[in-house]
Structure formats: C-alpha cells, structure tokens
Scaffold this active site. Structure first.
Site, PDB file in Angstrom:
ATOM      1  N   ASP A  91       0.549  19.784  17.184  1.00  0.00           N
ATOM      2  CA  ASP A  91      -0.071  20.406  18.367  1.00  0.00           C
ATOM      3  C   ASP A  91       1.190  21.147  18.913  1.00  0.00           C
ATOM      4  OD1 ASP A  91       1.392  18.370  19.632  1.00  0.00           O
ATOM      5  OD2 ASP A  91      -0.257  17.295  20.517  1.00  0.00           O
ATOM      6  N   GLY A  94       0.698  21.598  24.831  1.00  0.00           N
ATOM      7  CA  GLY A  94       0.116  21.873  25.914  1.00  0.00           C
ATOM      8  C   GLY A  94      -0.857  20.984  26.417  1.00  0.00           C
ATOM      9  N   GLN A 188     -10.757  27.645  24.787  1.00  0.00           N
ATOM     10  CA  GLN A 188     -10.691  26.785  25.670  1.00  0.00           C
ATOM     11  C   GLN A 188     -11.859  27.524  26.548  1.00  0.00           C
ATOM     12  OE1 GLN A 188      -9.007  24.379  27.024  1.00  0.00           O
ATOM     13  NE2 GLN A 188      -7.405  24.230  25.545  1.00  0.00           N
ATOM     14  N   ASP A 265      -8.759  14.996  14.768  1.00  0.00           N
ATOM     15  CA  ASP A 265      -7.917  14.055  15.013  1.00  0.00           C
ATOM     16  C   ASP A 265      -8.052  12.965  16.013  1.00  0.00           C
ATOM     17  OD1 ASP A 265      -5.840  14.347  17.477  1.00  0.00           O
ATOM     18  OD2 ASP A 265      -7.031  16.118  17.001  1.00  0.00           O
ATOM     19  N   CYS A 303     -16.064  -3.285   2.982  1.00  0.00           N
ATOM     20  CA  CYS A 303     -14.798  -2.133   3.276  1.00  0.00           C
ATOM     21  C   CYS A 303     -13.947  -2.433   1.969  1.00  0.00           C
ATOM     22  CB  CYS A 303     -14.069  -2.552   4.609  1.00  0.00           C
ATOM     23  SG  CYS A 303     -12.558  -1.482   4.556  1.00  0.00           S
ATOM     24  N   CYS A 305     -10.641  -1.475   1.863  1.00  0.00           N
ATOM     25  CA  CYS A 305      -9.314  -1.391   2.112  1.00  0.00           C
ATOM     26  C   CYS A 305      -8.332  -2.508   1.585  1.00  0.00           C
ATOM     27  CB  CYS A 305      -9.055  -1.233   3.792  1.00  0.00           C
ATOM     28  SG  CYS A 305      -9.107  -2.711   4.601  1.00  0.00           S
ATOM     29  N   CYS A 308      -9.117  -5.888   3.486  1.00  0.00           N
ATOM     30  CA  CYS A 308     -10.575  -6.315   3.157  1.00  0.00           C
ATOM     31  C   CYS A 308     -10.548  -6.926   1.698  1.00  0.00           C
ATOM     32  CB  CYS A 308     -11.663  -5.810   3.728  1.00  0.00           C
ATOM     33  SG  CYS A 308     -11.769  -5.411   5.562  1.00  0.00           S
ATOM     34  N   HIS A 335      -6.716  -1.107   8.057  1.00  0.00           N
ATOM     35  CA  HIS A 335      -8.267  -1.205   8.138  1.00  0.00           C
ATOM     36  C   HIS A 335      -8.904   0.112   8.619  1.00  0.00           C
ATOM     37  CE1 HIS A 335     -12.620  -2.607   8.209  1.00  0.00           C
ATOM     38  NE2 HIS A 335     -12.454  -2.463   9.422  1.00  0.00           N
TER      39      HIS A 335
HETATM   40 ZN   LIG Z   1     -10.916  -3.115   5.658  1.00  0.00          ZN
END
Ligand SMILES: [Zn+2]
Length: 376
Positions: A91, A94, A188, A265, A303, A305, A308, A335
């Site tokens: 970024d 600003g 803007q 983001d 999940c 991940c 998990c 996670h």
């Molecule tokens: Zn997970």
C-alpha cells in the site's frame, strides 16, 4: 509490458481471472494475507505457499519506519529480505497516515506527520511513496492517496477525492513501467455515488494496471460498504483487476465477489489468530472461552489445514492460549489464513463451474449456523 490480467470466467457478475506478474501468477478472486512489516506474523513463507497463498500485502508506512528504505534496498527488495518468492503488493502509506498518526498535516503536495513510534516528523507524497515502493521491489504498487475518515461531509469528501486524483496523476508519473510490475489507482469519494463515479472515470484515463476501492472498512459497516461497491462497480473497466482494500469478513468477501470484485486484503485472519478468534465454516469461535477446555475435537472438522489435519484439539489450543504460548497464535493464524484461502478458492471454482450462487449461499447459511457441532 507491465503485469497483465486475463478474465477467464464469469458467473453473473462474479469473475475468475489470472494476473501474470514478474514474480508469479495470481489467481483471482484472490485474498492477500497482511505482512505489515514484511512478515505475516508467526507464519513462515513456505507455510503460506503450502496453504495456497499467491500474494501478500505489506505496508509502506511501517516499512519506511522500520527497518527503513536503505536496509530493504540493500537486501535486494522486500521479497528477498523476507524470503518470499511470490508477488507482493504494497500500500502507499496514505491509509496509515490517517489511521495511525494523529498529527498529520495535508497540503497540495503531500502529508507531513508525526511517527507513531517516536513522534519524529515524517513526510509522504506521491514521489516519496512510489520511489519507496520501487526500492521495496514491490510487484504491485499503490498510488499515494488521502484516505478520508467516516463519516465525512460531501464537500470535504469531494475536495479530498480531487486531491487524491491529482496525487494519482503524480504517482503514475513517478512509477517506472517495468516488465511484470504494475501500479493500481485508488478510487475515493467516501459514500457518495457521484464522487465515486467521477473518481473512477478520471482514474480510467490514467490507464492503471488495476483499480482499487479505497476509503472503505473505516467504520461504515457492512451494508454501506456493499452499497458503495454496488454503486461503483458498473463504472470499472472489465479488463483490469478490481481490488477492495481492507475488506473484510468472509461475508463481505462473498458479497463483494458477487458484485464483481477480484482482490482482497484484511488483517482479520492474522490479527484474530493472535487474540484467540477462529474462523470456521460454521461461524466464529473464541478459543479462550472456557467451554473449549474439554473439547477434544479439531477447530473445524472439515478444515484441511496443517493444524486441523493433525487433530490438534480445541482443548490443547485453549490451554496454549491460556498459558500465553506463542504456538497458540501460530496455530490459530495458520488455520485462519487457510480458512480464507480455502473460501476464496472454493468461490473461484464455483465461478468456473457456474454455480457461484449455490456455493456462496450455502457458505453464507453455514456461517450463520454457529458452532453446531457443540450442540451434539
Ligand atoms: Zn484448520
């Protein structure tokens, strides 16, 4: 040639595309985890790659303070400094000038403000910001803009939007076109439809590589945010990526993709991970809550991940969190990022398969259910 975007599929207004950059490709819709100071806190770059992260975001304002331009430049850019191979977006500073520095003074050329760290006087303007981002070797640079607070009255929003446009022109001027790199304009105009329209139409003339909606997620709430996206999106060019800055919750992301947004983001998955908040398919939970003390199931049964998948239990995570072990933050952040990336990739697939509405409605319904497993 600067970076390129290819729109691959559409389902309604939802879009799936791909951005080719000097540092790799980004599949859209995309979610960018935030690595403010050049680190997605607690998570190694290899882990991010395993999760499927395509691109991360870093903050110019923070990096110019610590470690500073010289160190990053000497390292060969931020990607080399932090050991991340993929693209980064920075970024322009600003937003942080507005949100972090209470003592900022805006003039036609830029902003003078006090460092939130030591109170020293600092200056940012389009030239400094764009050159700073170049020294970071940022794949995607953002123009330097003035981010207005919410609420703001119409005349002030108009004045600020026009100043941001003049800064956008200067930012573009100071940006050197390089192969596979790009610069995005920032729309803007606060919540005012005609100001947003004017801002987009002016920015289109400058032929940026992508356009972002800025000045949102500043306290206006979900309904107004969606309304602004809805009112702005029709003016966006079809052949450029569209980035909604700083947004948001899974629900915000789903509804914005539905309207035609490509990039997001947000600090939520990472910041929440450090405070015990967990995103699951069935809504959010806080691992610090006493009811998880004897809950031996993983965070989210569905999940995939790393946390998990190896059955790290809620009970153990509650314990880690209770004793303040950093592993709690690391596990929860891993996670959470996985949850966001899985969500965005699920959405992308649904656009390709032309069943976006079905998939996104089910997702939204499931989020409403709450932690249903516990009631069994
Ligand atoms: Zn997970």
């Amino acid at each position: 040639m600067t970076l390129s975007f290819k729109l691959q599929h559409k389902d309604g207004n939802a879009r799936a595309g791909i951005i080719h950059t000097a540092h790799g490709t980004i599949e859209t819709p995309a979610f960018m985890p935030v690595g403010t100071y050049g680190a997605v806190k607690g998570i190694q770059p290899e882990e991010l790659i395993k999760i499927g992260v395509n691109i991360i975001l870093a903050n110019t304002y923070h990096l110019m303070e610590r470690p500073g331009k010289v160190i990053i430049e000497k390292s060969g850019g931020l990607r080399k400094f932090m050991g991340w191979q993929g693209p980064i977006l920075t970024d322009s500073g600003g937003f942080q000038v507005m949100s972090l520095s209470k003592m900022s003074k805006v003039d036609e050329e830029g902003v003078t403000f006090k460092s939130h760290l030591d109170g020293s006087s600092l200056r940012l303007n389009p030239e400094i910001s764009i050159k700073m981002q170049k020294s970071f070797d940022s794949t995607i640079s953002m123009i330097f803009d003035e981010c207005t607070p919410y609420p703001i009255d119409y005349e002030l929003a108009k004045k600020s939007m026009r100043l941001s446009f003049r800064w956008a022109e200067k930012s573009k001027k100071y940006f050197d076109d390089r192969n596979g790199y790009g610069i995005f304009g920032i729309v803007q105009g606060s919540i005012y439809k005609d100001l947003r329209e004017e801002s987009i139409k002016e920015l289109i003339q400058l032929n940026f590589d992508g356009l972002a909606l800025g000045g949102l997620a500043v306290g206006e709430g979900h309904e107004i945010m969606v309304e602004v996206v809805k009112n702005s999106i029709e003016y966006f060019p079809l052949d450029k990526p569209r980035y909604l800055m700083g947004v948001g919750y899974p629900k915000d992301i789903i509804e914005s993709v539905k309207l035609g947004i490509d990039m997001f983001d947000c600090v939520l998955p990472t910041r929440s991970g450090r405070t015990g908040k967990v995103f699951t398919k069935y809504g959010e939970l806080n691992i610090k809550n006493a009811k998880y003390k004897k809950d031996f199931r993983p965070l989210d049964i569905k999940c995939k991940c790393a946390v998990c998948a190896k059955n790290v239990s809620r009970s153990y995570l509650h314990h880690l969190s209770n004793i303040g072990d950093m592993l709690a933050s690391i596990y929860l952040t891993l996670h959470n990022i996985n949850h966001y990336i899985e969500l965005i990739s699920d959405i992308r697939n649904s656009i390709i398969n032309k069943n976006f509405d079905e998939v996104s409605e089910k997702r939204l319904k499931d989020y409403q259910k709450g932690d249903i497993d516990l009631e069994n």
